[in-house]
Design a protein around this motif. Structure first.
Motif, PDB file in Angstrom:
ATOM      1  N   LYS A   1       0.802  -1.223   0.000  1.00 13.97           N
ATOM      2  CA  LYS A   1       0.000   0.000   0.000  1.00 13.97           C
ATOM      3  C   LYS A   1       0.840   1.281   0.000  1.00 13.97           C
ATOM      4  CE  LYS A   1      -3.890  -2.030   2.562  1.00 13.97           C
ATOM      5  NZ  LYS A   1      -4.720  -1.920   3.796  1.00 13.97           N
ATOM      6  N   HIS A   2       2.083   1.191   0.418  1.00  9.63           N
ATOM      7  CA  HIS A   2       2.893   2.399   0.590  1.00  9.63           C
ATOM      8  C   HIS A   2       4.314   2.212   0.068  1.00  9.63           C
ATOM      9  CE1 HIS A   2      -0.222   4.009   3.277  1.00  9.63           C
ATOM     10  NE2 HIS A   2      -0.238   2.817   3.858  1.00  9.63           N
ATOM     11  N   LEU A   3       4.924   3.311  -0.326  1.00 12.19           N
ATOM     12  CA  LEU A   3       6.352   3.359  -0.604  1.00 12.19           C
ATOM     13  C   LEU A   3       7.001   4.295   0.414  1.00 12.19           C
ATOM     14  CD1 LEU A   3       6.636   3.574  -4.498  1.00 12.19           C
ATOM     15  CD2 LEU A   3       7.300   1.675  -3.024  1.00 12.19           C
ATOM     16  N   CYS A   4       8.222   3.945   0.842  1.00 14.66           N
ATOM     17  CA  CYS A   4       8.867   4.675   1.933  1.00 14.66           C
ATOM     18  C   CYS A   4      10.106   5.435   1.466  1.00 14.66           C
ATOM     19  CB  CYS A   4       9.294   3.713   3.043  1.00 14.66           C
ATOM     20  SG  CYS A   4       7.949   2.770   3.762  1.00 14.66           S
ATOM     21  N   SER A   5      10.179   6.700   1.833  1.00 12.26           N
ATOM     22  CA  SER A   5      11.442   7.426   1.775  1.00 12.26           C
ATOM     23  C   SER A   5      12.210   7.109   3.050  1.00 12.26           C
ATOM     24  CB  SER A   5      11.185   8.933   1.689  1.00 12.26           C
ATOM     25  OG  SER A   5      10.576   9.277   0.473  1.00 12.26           O
ATOM     26  N   VAL A   6      13.528   7.230   2.989  1.00 12.15           N
ATOM     27  CA  VAL A   6      14.343   6.967   4.180  1.00 12.15           C
ATOM     28  C   VAL A   6      15.278   8.144   4.430  1.00 12.15           C
ATOM     29  CG1 VAL A   6      14.266   4.465   3.896  1.00 12.15           C
ATOM     30  CG2 VAL A   6      16.159   5.740   2.914  1.00 12.15           C
ATOM     31  N   VAL A   7      15.500   8.437   5.706  1.00 11.96           N
ATOM     32  CA  VAL A   7      16.421   9.491   6.119  1.00 11.96           C
ATOM     33  C   VAL A   7      17.189   9.003   7.341  1.00 11.96           C
ATOM     34  CG1 VAL A   7      16.605  11.798   7.129  1.00 11.96           C
ATOM     35  CG2 VAL A   7      15.030  11.413   5.241  1.00 11.96           C
ATOM     36  N   TYR A   8      18.514   9.012   7.236  1.00 16.48           N
ATOM     37  CA  TYR A   8      19.345   8.690   8.396  1.00 16.48           C
ATOM     38  C   TYR A   8      20.679   9.405   8.241  1.00 16.48           C
ATOM     39  CZ  TYR A   8      21.053   5.048   5.155  1.00 16.48           C
ATOM     40  OH  TYR A   8      21.536   4.364   4.058  1.00 16.48           O
ATOM     41  N   GLY A   9      21.445   9.452   9.328  1.00 17.41           N
ATOM     42  CA  GLY A   9      22.600  10.322   9.410  1.00 17.41           C
ATOM     43  C   GLY A   9      23.683  10.096   8.385  1.00 17.41           C
ATOM     44  N   SER A  10      23.997   8.834   8.045  1.00 14.26           N
ATOM     45  CA  SER A  10      25.117   8.579   7.151  1.00 14.26           C
ATOM     46  C   SER A  10      24.750   8.730   5.672  1.00 14.26           C
ATOM     47  CB  SER A  10      25.705   7.185   7.401  1.00 14.26           C
ATOM     48  OG  SER A  10      24.735   6.175   7.214  1.00 14.26           O
ATOM     49  N   LEU A  11      23.489   8.989   5.366  1.00 15.93           N
ATOM     50  CA  LEU A  11      23.135   9.328   3.994  1.00 15.93           C
ATOM     51  C   LEU A  11      23.737  10.683   3.653  1.00 15.93           C
ATOM     52  CD1 LEU A  11      19.343   8.483   3.449  1.00 15.93           C
ATOM     53  CD2 LEU A  11      21.287   7.405   2.337  1.00 15.93           C
ATOM     54  N   PRO A  12      24.228  10.875   2.438  1.00 15.81           N
ATOM     55  CA  PRO A  12      24.706  12.202   2.045  1.00 15.81           C
ATOM     56  C   PRO A  12      23.609  13.241   2.219  1.00 15.81           C
ATOM     57  CG  PRO A  12      25.339  10.557   0.415  1.00 15.81           C
ATOM     58  CD  PRO A  12      24.412   9.874   1.372  1.00 15.81           C
ATOM     59  N   PRO A  13      23.959  14.459   2.624  1.00 18.71           N
ATOM     60  CA  PRO A  13      22.944  15.503   2.825  1.00 18.71           C
ATOM     61  C   PRO A  13      22.049  15.710   1.603  1.00 18.71           C
ATOM     62  CG  PRO A  13      25.054  16.227   3.702  1.00 18.71           C
ATOM     63  CD  PRO A  13      25.314  14.935   2.991  1.00 18.71           C
ATOM     64  N   GLU A  14      22.658  15.633   0.415  1.00 18.20           N
ATOM     65  CA  GLU A  14      21.871  15.829  -0.806  1.00 18.20           C
ATOM     66  C   GLU A  14      20.807  14.744  -0.943  1.00 18.20           C
ATOM     67  OE1 GLU A  14      26.195  17.049  -1.430  1.00 18.20           O
ATOM     68  OE2 GLU A  14      25.119  15.306  -0.647  1.00 18.20           O
ATOM     69  N   THR A  15      21.173  13.500  -0.592  1.00 14.25           N
ATOM     70  CA  THR A  15      20.242  12.389  -0.687  1.00 14.25           C
ATOM     71  C   THR A  15      19.130  12.538   0.333  1.00 14.25           C
ATOM     72  OG1 THR A  15      22.056  10.951  -1.392  1.00 14.25           O
ATOM     73  CG2 THR A  15      20.033   9.876  -0.671  1.00 14.25           C
ATOM     74  N   ARG A  16      19.489  12.962   1.547  1.00 15.05           N
ATOM     75  CA  ARG A  16      18.472  13.188   2.572  1.00 15.05           C
ATOM     76  C   ARG A  16      17.457  14.232   2.103  1.00 15.05           C
ATOM     77  NH1 ARG A  16      21.795  14.656   7.753  1.00 15.05           N
ATOM     78  NH2 ARG A  16      23.642  14.293   6.499  1.00 15.05           N
ATOM     79  N   THR A  17      17.972  15.290   1.483  1.00 15.82           N
ATOM     80  CA  THR A  17      17.077  16.346   1.007  1.00 15.82           C
ATOM     81  C   THR A  17      16.134  15.822  -0.066  1.00 15.82           C
ATOM     82  OG1 THR A  17      18.745  18.036   1.490  1.00 15.82           O
ATOM     83  CG2 THR A  17      16.997  18.635  -0.051  1.00 15.82           C
ATOM     84  N   ARG A  18      16.658  15.030  -1.000  1.00 15.41           N
ATOM     85  CA  ARG A  18      15.802  14.499  -2.070  1.00 15.41           C
ATOM     86  C   ARG A  18      14.782  13.504  -1.526  1.00 15.41           C
ATOM     87  NH1 ARG A  18      20.547  15.099  -5.386  1.00 15.41           N
ATOM     88  NH2 ARG A  18      21.309  13.022  -4.830  1.00 15.41           N
ATOM     89  N   GLN A  19      15.190  12.690  -0.556  1.00  9.04           N
ATOM     90  CA  GLN A  19      14.247  11.755   0.059  1.00  9.04           C
ATOM     91  C   GLN A  19      13.129  12.513   0.769  1.00  9.04           C
ATOM     92  OE1 GLN A  19      14.339   7.994   0.401  1.00  9.04           O
ATOM     93  NE2 GLN A  19      15.309   8.502  -1.547  1.00  9.04           N
ATOM     94  N   ALA A  20      13.493  13.598   1.475  1.00 12.87           N
ATOM     95  CA  ALA A  20      12.491  14.406   2.162  1.00 12.87           C
ATOM     96  C   ALA A  20      11.561  15.077   1.165  1.00 12.87           C
ATOM     97  CB  ALA A  20      13.182  15.455   3.033  1.00 12.87           C
ATOM     98  N   THR A  21      12.122  15.533   0.042  1.00  9.67           N
ATOM     99  CA  THR A  21      11.318  16.191  -0.989  1.00  9.67           C
ATOM    100  C   THR A  21      10.290  15.236  -1.571  1.00  9.67           C
ATOM    101  OG1 THR A  21      13.137  17.692  -1.547  1.00  9.67           O
ATOM    102  CG2 THR A  21      11.406  17.408  -3.207  1.00  9.67           C
ATOM    103  N   MET A  22      10.705  13.988  -1.828  1.00  8.73           N
ATOM    104  CA  MET A  22       9.765  12.999  -2.356  1.00  8.73           C
ATOM    105  C   MET A  22       8.635  12.740  -1.362  1.00  8.73           C
ATOM    106  SD  MET A  22      11.860  10.095  -4.487  1.00  8.73           S
ATOM    107  CE  MET A  22      12.631   9.394  -3.035  1.00  8.73           C
ATOM    108  N   PHE A  23       8.994  12.639  -0.073  1.00 11.39           N
ATOM    109  CA  PHE A  23       7.977  12.394   0.946  1.00 11.39           C
ATOM    110  C   PHE A  23       7.006  13.562   1.054  1.00 11.39           C
ATOM    111  CE2 PHE A  23       6.790  13.009   5.466  1.00 11.39           C
ATOM    112  CZ  PHE A  23       5.955  11.911   5.611  1.00 11.39           C
ATOM    113  N   ASN A  24       7.516  14.784   0.950  1.00  6.05           N
ATOM    114  CA  ASN A  24       6.668  15.976   1.072  1.00  6.05           C
ATOM    115  C   ASN A  24       5.783  16.209  -0.139  1.00  6.05           C
ATOM    116  OD1 ASN A  24       7.585  16.670   3.624  1.00  6.05           O
ATOM    117  ND2 ASN A  24       9.171  18.065   2.856  1.00  6.05           N
ATOM    118  N   ASP A  25       6.169  15.657  -1.295  1.00  4.76           N
ATOM    119  CA  ASP A  25       5.444  15.871  -2.545  1.00  4.76           C
ATOM    120  C   ASP A  25       4.142  15.061  -2.528  1.00  4.76           C
ATOM    121  OD1 ASP A  25       4.501  16.187  -5.090  1.00  4.76           O
ATOM    122  OD2 ASP A  25       6.325  15.498  -6.099  1.00  4.76           O
TER     123      ASP A  25
END
Length: 568
Positions: A263-287
């Motif tokens: 039913k769902h797809l998950c974005s992931v955010v954690y500390g060792s992800l590159p900052p750019e990747t964290r931002t893109r993951q957050a953007t997908m979740f917010n969209d």
């Protein structure tokens, strides 16, 4: 994969293999670099040293750190403490004042926050530079800066300055940077944003500075509701949920389990992800139009990312802090839980609960409790002090100098010495190389993850090449063109480590000028790392790619191909 990317060279006998036996918190320190030299104890040294032995001056006396910053002491600063919970608007009001000021600086705890503020000010037609340890983006005519707190310039004058998350001055590893900014920034107005728990300590620290201090309290703009029941079945996961875990391995297990429900797809955010990747993951979740409607994250979401979260679900209220498995503290629980419900988003009310019913009592009691009052602020000696102290012990290496200095440091009751275990670990390796004290110090304060073998070897190779030739070409230890989308979690972790090495090279290139000439290549390869990690995360989804996803992936592959053509 890492063996093909970093050319194989082993560190010395006192290197990584021995150091990795010990645990320690990460440690970052800003040196007097080309971004602005500290006005520190050097003034006092000149006053005391005129023709006399340096031994007559006690360099281990750290009882009056406010005297290290003469520029700030010349001003009668107006200090505004904006305090309140998450989503209370405290930072918003401080930034509005910064935006309307003729000149100013924003000091944030994370690169993402500094980047966000610089983008916001430039969009508002207020030219603003961005300065972090790995970036320097200058805008024509800019009289404002957005910086990470370690990069705060205490030699310049500002009309307005903002220090975000000021309660972090009590952090064991980074607190000294916030203390330095608090005592040292020379601004007519200084706006401090954070938890009310820091107010009494800040008032006490500023009694000796002559500053005028006012406290402005804020209430949460939207309700935060602690639920009476746990999540129960994973079938109860819904759009807008964020499940919080403190283990990288557990984050991916949760992602797989949630997506396995179909039913769902998950974005992931954690500390060792590159900052750019964290931002893109957050953007997908917010969209709202994105299929990634659930977030699985670590406590990295506690600050630095604007997220449209409806409900926070703690998978556990315990975490390993590098030394032991412990319960989350009241501030940690409140900081994370407070991310639910965001003003202006489609989730006006924030809910918070746990996976396990046994965790609910601690969650509820923590949300009702005030954060413990901070009693001490972090402190660490500047390079000036370390250098002058080293003249009394000319035959000792940096490790011995630091160790002896810290053992003999004298503090007032309002301060503690920052945890520098990571710096000492690096010093055991760097001390073996024929380098001057300042060069050793720079390598020791670099953003190396000494507990990551690939990152540690990267630092050692950089330092060895610099000691031998004074020049470090990236291609001597890194092979451009070999980066690939990881196929396993082990390969993903290795690619994250490679990103750390490339980021380290960029950081060193800003401090060693022409000795690290391949900054653009390192930055490009670092960006490719982020894109490849993003591709791996996207491929973890359970659904077959839709036409929109295919378009996104084609665009991603095009970006990677363009960067490869540019630099290979």
């Amino acid at each position: 994969m890492a063996s093909s990317l970093l050319r194989q060279r082993r560190v010395s006998a006192m290197g990584v293999s021995r150091i990795l036996q010990d645990n320690g918190d990460s440690f970052r320190l800003q040196l007097e670099s080309k971004f602005g030299r500290f006005a520190t104890i050097g003034v006092m040294i000149r006053n005391y040293n005129g023709g006399k032995s340096t031994a007559k001056f006690d360099f281990t006396d750290l009882t009056c750190p406010h005297t290290w910053y003469p520029n700030a002491r010349k001003k009668n600063r107006k200090v505004f403490l904006h305090v309140g919970p998450t989503n209370s608007g405290k930072t918003y009001h401080a930034l509005k004042r910064l935006q309307s000021s003729p000149s100013g600086v924003y000091c944030g705890p994370l690169r993402l926050l500094a980047w966000e503020v610089s983008k916001r000010l430039n969009k508002a037609k207020v030219p603003c530079d961005l300065i972090t340890g790995q970036e320097k983006e200058e805008v024509d005519g800019a009289k404002h800066k957005a910086v990470t707190v370690e990069m705060a310039d205490v030699t310049s004058d500002y009309h307005c300055a903002v220090i975000d998350e000021i309660q972090m001055l009590g952090c064991k590893t980074r607190g000294f940077s916030f203390t330095r900014a608090l005592l040292g920034i020379a601004a007519d107005e200084l706006h401090l944003c954070g938890d009310a728990a820091a107010v009494p300590l800040i008032q006490e620290l500023l009694k000796v500075t002559g500053d005028d201090v006012k406290v402005q309290s804020y209430d949460r703009l939207l309700p935060l509701v602690p639920l009476e029941v746990p999540l129960g079945s994973f079938s109860n996961i819904r759009t807008g949920d964020c499940i919080v875990s403190f283990s990288r391995k557990e984050i991916y297990k949760l992602k797989k389990r949630i997506e396995g429900g179909g039913k769902h797809l998950c974005s992931v955010v954690y500390g060792s992800l590159p900052p750019e990747t964290r931002t893109r993951q957050a953007t997908m979740f917010n969209d709202a139009s994105s299929e990634f409607d659930v977030l699985v994250a670590s406590d990295a979401i506690g600050m630095g990312l604007n997220l449209n979260i409806s409900r926070i679900i703690f998978s556990t209220l315990k975490k390993f802090d590098g030394f032991e498995m412990r319960d989350l503290t009241v501030p940690e629980i409140k900081q994370i839980a407070g991310r639910a419900g965001r003003y202006g988003s489609k989730f006006p009310v924030g809910d918070v609960t746990c996976l396990d019913a046994d965790d609910l009592p601690l969650l509820h009691s923590s949300l009702k409790s005030a954060s413990p009052i901070l009693e001490q602020a972090g402190l660490f000696p500047s390079f000036d002090l370390i250098f002058m102290y080293s003249r009394l012990q000319p035959k000792r290496g940096l490790y011995q100098i630091l160790e002896h200095f810290l053992e003999n440091a004298k503090l007032s009751e309002n301060y503690f010495i920052a945890n520098c275990e990571e710096m000492l670990k690096v010093a055991t390796v760097i001390d073996e190389l024929p380098l001057g004290l300042q060069d050793k110090y720079l390598f020791c304060i670099s953003p190396v993850d000494i507990n990551d073998e690939i990152s540690s070897q990267g630092l050692t190779q950089f330092a060895e090449n610099y000691a031998k030739k004074g020049l470090v070409n990236l291609r001597e230890i890194f092979t451009p063109g070999t980066l690939q989308v990881p196929k396993t979690h082990t390969a993903l972790k290795e690619l994250e480590s490679i990103h750390k090495v490339l980021e380290l090279y960029v950081w060193l290139s800003f401090r060693f000028d022409e000795s690290f000439p391949d900054r653009e290549l390192a930055s490009s390869q670092k960006a490719i790392c982020s894109l490849l990690i993003e591709e791996f995360l996207e491929r973890l989804g359970w659904q077959k790619p839709t036409s929109r996803k295919l378009t996104s992936r084609t665009s991603l592959n095009s970006l990677i191909a363009n960067k490869k053509r540019q630099y290979l």
